[in-house]
Design a protein around this motif. Sequence first.
Motif, PDB file in Angstrom:
ATOM      1  N   LYS A 505     -67.668  34.664 -37.555  1.00 42.69           N
ATOM      2  CA  LYS A 505     -68.176  33.320 -37.838  1.00 42.69           C
ATOM      3  C   LYS A 505     -67.053  32.300 -37.974  1.00 42.69           C
ATOM      4  O   LYS A 505     -67.318  31.103 -38.015  1.00 42.69           O
ATOM      5  N   MET A 506     -65.797  32.762 -38.087  1.00 38.99           N
ATOM      6  CA  MET A 506     -64.725  31.774 -38.283  1.00 38.99           C
ATOM      7  C   MET A 506     -64.585  30.782 -37.129  1.00 38.99           C
ATOM      8  O   MET A 506     -64.492  29.567 -37.424  1.00 38.99           O
ATOM      9  N   PRO A 507     -64.453  31.154 -35.849  1.00 42.69           N
ATOM     10  CA  PRO A 507     -64.376  32.465 -35.210  1.00 42.69           C
ATOM     11  C   PRO A 507     -62.928  32.901 -34.969  1.00 42.69           C
ATOM     12  O   PRO A 507     -62.688  34.019 -34.551  1.00 42.69           O
ATOM     13  N   HIS A 508     -61.974  31.994 -35.189  1.00 41.50           N
ATOM     14  CA  HIS A 508     -60.558  32.320 -34.989  1.00 41.50           C
ATOM     15  C   HIS A 508     -59.799  31.885 -36.234  1.00 41.50           C
ATOM     16  O   HIS A 508     -60.194  30.940 -36.929  1.00 41.50           O
ATOM     17  N   GLN A 592     -65.766  38.039 -17.186  1.00 41.54           N
ATOM     18  CA  GLN A 592     -66.656  39.141 -16.819  1.00 41.54           C
ATOM     19  C   GLN A 592     -67.759  39.330 -17.850  1.00 41.54           C
ATOM     20  O   GLN A 592     -68.918  39.593 -17.503  1.00 41.54           O
ATOM     21  N   ARG A 593     -67.426  39.177 -19.107  1.00 43.55           N
ATOM     22  CA  ARG A 593     -68.442  39.315 -20.148  1.00 43.55           C
ATOM     23  C   ARG A 593     -69.475  38.198 -20.059  1.00 43.55           C
ATOM     24  O   ARG A 593     -70.669  38.420 -20.280  1.00 43.55           O
ATOM     25  N   TYR A 594     -69.017  36.994 -19.750  1.00 40.52           N
ATOM     26  CA  TYR A 594     -69.975  35.901 -19.595  1.00 40.52           C
ATOM     27  C   TYR A 594     -70.921  36.162 -18.424  1.00 40.52           C
ATOM     28  O   TYR A 594     -72.110  35.806 -18.478  1.00 40.52           O
ATOM     29  N   ASP A 595     -70.418  36.786 -17.349  1.00 38.74           N
ATOM     30  CA  ASP A 595     -71.298  37.146 -16.231  1.00 38.74           C
ATOM     31  C   ASP A 595     -72.336  38.174 -16.666  1.00 38.74           C
ATOM     32  O   ASP A 595     -73.510  38.094 -16.283  1.00 38.74           O
ATOM     33  N   LYS A 606     -73.874  39.860 -29.760  1.00 38.12           N
ATOM     34  CA  LYS A 606     -74.777  40.639 -30.598  1.00 38.12           C
ATOM     35  C   LYS A 606     -76.126  40.838 -29.922  1.00 38.12           C
ATOM     36  O   LYS A 606     -76.690  41.938 -29.925  1.00 38.12           O
ATOM     37  N   GLU A 607     -76.668  39.789 -29.313  1.00 35.93           N
ATOM     38  CA  GLU A 607     -77.927  39.924 -28.582  1.00 35.93           C
ATOM     39  C   GLU A 607     -77.775  40.867 -27.400  1.00 35.93           C
ATOM     40  O   GLU A 607     -78.665  41.687 -27.125  1.00 35.93           O
ATOM     41  N   TYR A 608     -76.650  40.774 -26.707  1.00 37.64           N
ATOM     42  CA  TYR A 608     -76.436  41.631 -25.537  1.00 37.64           C
ATOM     43  C   TYR A 608     -76.377  43.105 -25.945  1.00 37.64           C
ATOM     44  O   TYR A 608     -77.026  43.963 -25.335  1.00 37.64           O
ATOM     45  N   ASN A 609     -75.612  43.424 -26.982  1.00 33.85           N
ATOM     46  CA  ASN A 609     -75.505  44.817 -27.424  1.00 33.85           C
ATOM     47  C   ASN A 609     -76.834  45.353 -27.945  1.00 33.85           C
ATOM     48  O   ASN A 609     -77.153  46.532 -27.756  1.00 33.85           O
ATOM     49  N   ASN A 610     -77.614  44.513 -28.608  1.00 36.07           N
ATOM     50  CA  ASN A 610     -78.938  44.957 -29.062  1.00 36.07           C
ATOM     51  C   ASN A 610     -79.842  45.286 -27.881  1.00 36.07           C
ATOM     52  O   ASN A 610     -80.589  46.278 -27.918  1.00 36.07           O
ATOM     53  N   LYS A 611     -79.775  44.469 -26.842  1.00 32.10           N
ATOM     54  CA  LYS A 611     -80.557  44.773 -25.639  1.00 32.10           C
ATOM     55  C   LYS A 611     -80.091  46.067 -24.989  1.00 32.10           C
ATOM     56  O   LYS A 611     -80.907  46.859 -24.507  1.00 32.10           O
ATOM     57  N   ALA A 660     -68.397  33.478 -28.069  1.00 26.33           N
ATOM     58  CA  ALA A 660     -69.730  34.024 -27.778  1.00 26.33           C
ATOM     59  C   ALA A 660     -69.672  35.433 -27.227  1.00 26.33           C
ATOM     60  O   ALA A 660     -70.639  36.190 -27.369  1.00 26.33           O
ATOM     61  N   VAL A 661     -68.564  35.823 -26.596  1.00 26.41           N
ATOM     62  CA  VAL A 661     -68.473  37.146 -25.977  1.00 26.41           C
ATOM     63  C   VAL A 661     -67.709  38.127 -26.855  1.00 26.41           C
ATOM     64  O   VAL A 661     -67.326  39.200 -26.398  1.00 26.41           O
ATOM     65  N   GLY A 662     -67.484  37.794 -28.118  1.00 28.50           N
ATOM     66  CA  GLY A 662     -66.913  38.741 -29.059  1.00 28.50           C
ATOM     67  C   GLY A 662     -65.416  38.892 -29.005  1.00 28.50           C
ATOM     68  O   GLY A 662     -64.893  39.924 -29.436  1.00 28.50           O
TER      69      GLY A 662
END
Length: 851
Positions: A505-508, A592-595, A606-611, A660-662
């Motif tokens: 949440k910081m995120p950096h 690549q992660r954004y793709d 988080k949404e991607y890993n849950n899916k 957004a991509v962790g």
Amino acid sequence: MDKNTQNKQKESAEKGKFLSKQRVFFGLTFILFSVVLTFSFVSYLMNWKADQSQAGTMLDKSIKSSNLFGKLGDWLGNIFIFESIGVASFIIAFLFLVFGTIILKKKTFKPWKTVGHSLFFICWLPIFFGAAFTKGEGGVLSGVYGYQIMDSLNAFIGTVGLWLVLAASILLYFILEFNLRPSSIRSKLNDINENTIGKVKSMMPSSENFEADEELIEEGEQAEETSSKITVTEVIEKPNVKVTQPEPVSVPIGFPEVPVSTDLNTIVTPNHTSFEEEKNDFSNSVNLNLKTKPNIPTSSPEQAFDIKPAASTNTSAQEDIKFNIEIAPVIDILDDADKQSKDLIEKHGLYDHRLDLAKFQMPPVELLKDYGNEEISINKEELEENKNKIVGLLKNFNVGIAEIKATIGPTVTLYEIVPEAGIRVSAIKKLQDDIALNLSALGIRIIAPMPGKGTIGIEVPRKNPTMVSMRSVIASHKFQNTDMDLPVVFGKTISNEVFMADLSKMPHLLMAGATGQGKSVGINAILTSLLYKKHPSELKFVMVDPKKVELSLYSKIERHYLAKLPDSDDAIITDTNKVINTLNSLCVEMDQRYDLLKNAFCKNLKEYNNKFKERKLNPENGHRYLPYIVLVVDEFADLIMTAGKEVELPIARLAQLARAVGIHLIVATQRPSVNVITGMIKANFPARAAFRVISSVDSRTILDSTGADQLIGKGDMLYFNGNEILRLQCAFVDTPEVERLAEFIGEQKGYASAFLLPEYVSEESTSTVGTFDPNEKDALFEDAARIIVSTQQGSTSMLQRQLKLGYNRAGRIMDQLEASGIVGGFNGAKAREVLISDLHSLEQFLEDLRS
């Protein structure tokens, strides 16, 4: 008002008071007697054999009674229970309680119904207990009355006859109490049937008589004698039907038939002068079963009236029509992907990313050193001395204080003062150096005003500070039970509370501090807290250490937590050139992660890993479980000095987009100047941690305010999250502790290698082509040449897709094709020019190269 009227009012008031006292006296007496009877009966039933023998010896003091109320209780129990009606005597105690309550509350309703029920049970309960318990304690339960009546009935009509009489009495009671008659049961069944079919279809009146309740019969007869009249107003609510409120009709109580129009849209009530005319003019009437008293409105018409449409030609035609109700089934709309994922979950369960290292054990707290008792000791003399100095100094400068309190922290004591009215805050701020001189303390910091409080804070270092160990914050309940994605524990606040933040949440995080002030220890504290909470499949570190000694301890966990380039030997990067390639490789990983997120229709990692866990993403399409990646740069100033823009641009790009991509960044430097922490980098690092710096200029560079130059060092830090600045004592973790932690993780089974980042080849390396050596050509050189010539497109990315290669190998093959003369030189964003026109010419060219 004359004197006689006043005297009468006084007399009536005194009489009312007297009657009120009498009512209270008799009501409480009845209730008290009910309690005495109840406890006497209960005690008698528990010891009835002994109490019965003592009932006739009330005047004999030598005999002790076992009853709660002594011999009086024995006598009452013997009289009411044994010699009278048995356990039915409790009903008598209940009646005394009821009448006492009625007298106290001045109730006007008639208690005859309660008395009637009580008499019924007083008569029949003893007989029932006498028949049910013929042996043992049956005599005391039924009493003499119940036993004698039961014995007489048993002698005359036998045992079967006796039970038939008891059953008939119970059945008669329920019939009279609940009005269980065939007509009423049939009407209730009809009402239930009509409610399931629909709303009331007709409001046609029918000629039936009124059936009044038992409690209203006497009032109805009195009303008929006095020719009193009631007003009956009927409103029936129907959906989507307009109902006009009819005028109330006054009818005699003896003839309460109210005609109603057959039109469903309106209710019209004509005003007829006599009941006979209404009876002759209308063939239909309404059957009203009055459930409430006259002139009392009811909240629900259905509860007040039992409406039955009369049999007529119009309504019978409507009733003959069959009316079927069907409820549409709920349609579960699932596409093929959802159905497939549901089937996979039922067959294999949710995807578990920890299966590769299923036996991995998280490090125990015992690996960290226990520094003993870390409780804060309160030195009252020191507190009192500092308080007197602060108050005296402010008083010398004509600054009055209304209130002062102290909050003791691990290393700093916060004195909060409330100035008197009319005192300017700026006047206290200017006295910072004077207060420091008067207290003879290093690092006085004034917070004026404190955020969210109406006070001014003065932070004074303690003479004997308390250490905050890493073990104490890791073992805290707050850290062990956190639900943060990337929990980072810094240390403790001034109020001695464990302070945590979520890196996702910081995120950096941007860290700065002079040499030896605890910056590297802060980095180790962050890495340690992450290692204690995240599995190797969930987190990867990219470590950049220009000093080569600070992060070298973590090389033992390379196969578990570290990430590196494919052609790199060491996972911890120390060479500046490799740092540039690594940062650019992270940018490629980010793209690549954004793709992947775009194809999966997800907004964040988080949404991607849950899916992916729910098996909604197909690995054959390139989807995979994505771990968090944390980039740690220990000395950023050295990178800026040696590489400049080549490091700044990818860092700024990652800071802008990688959240957004962790991918999260932790950047530390000992020289927070404007040429190192530029505006582009600073704007994308909202979270800052500042240890002690040399000058206020450096403090403004890192925190946009002063304060970091007033810290006392040794882990004393300020944390800024975009809202307010918090003063913390960073947790201390020593080098041996980090070494033990790394060895514990490194000894366990890990992955085959470190997490490989995408290959990256810079433009300079792709454009620099040497002489071609046929003996050193790649094994896929000829296949790549055929693809290039057949498609007439000299693209490195195309070779990656067609031959399933990494970017580095595809770039090397392209360099060999250029050196051999098959393709032209690098042309920027455009594809390279293909110098051979057809495959036949290519085969001749390749044959010449082989010879």
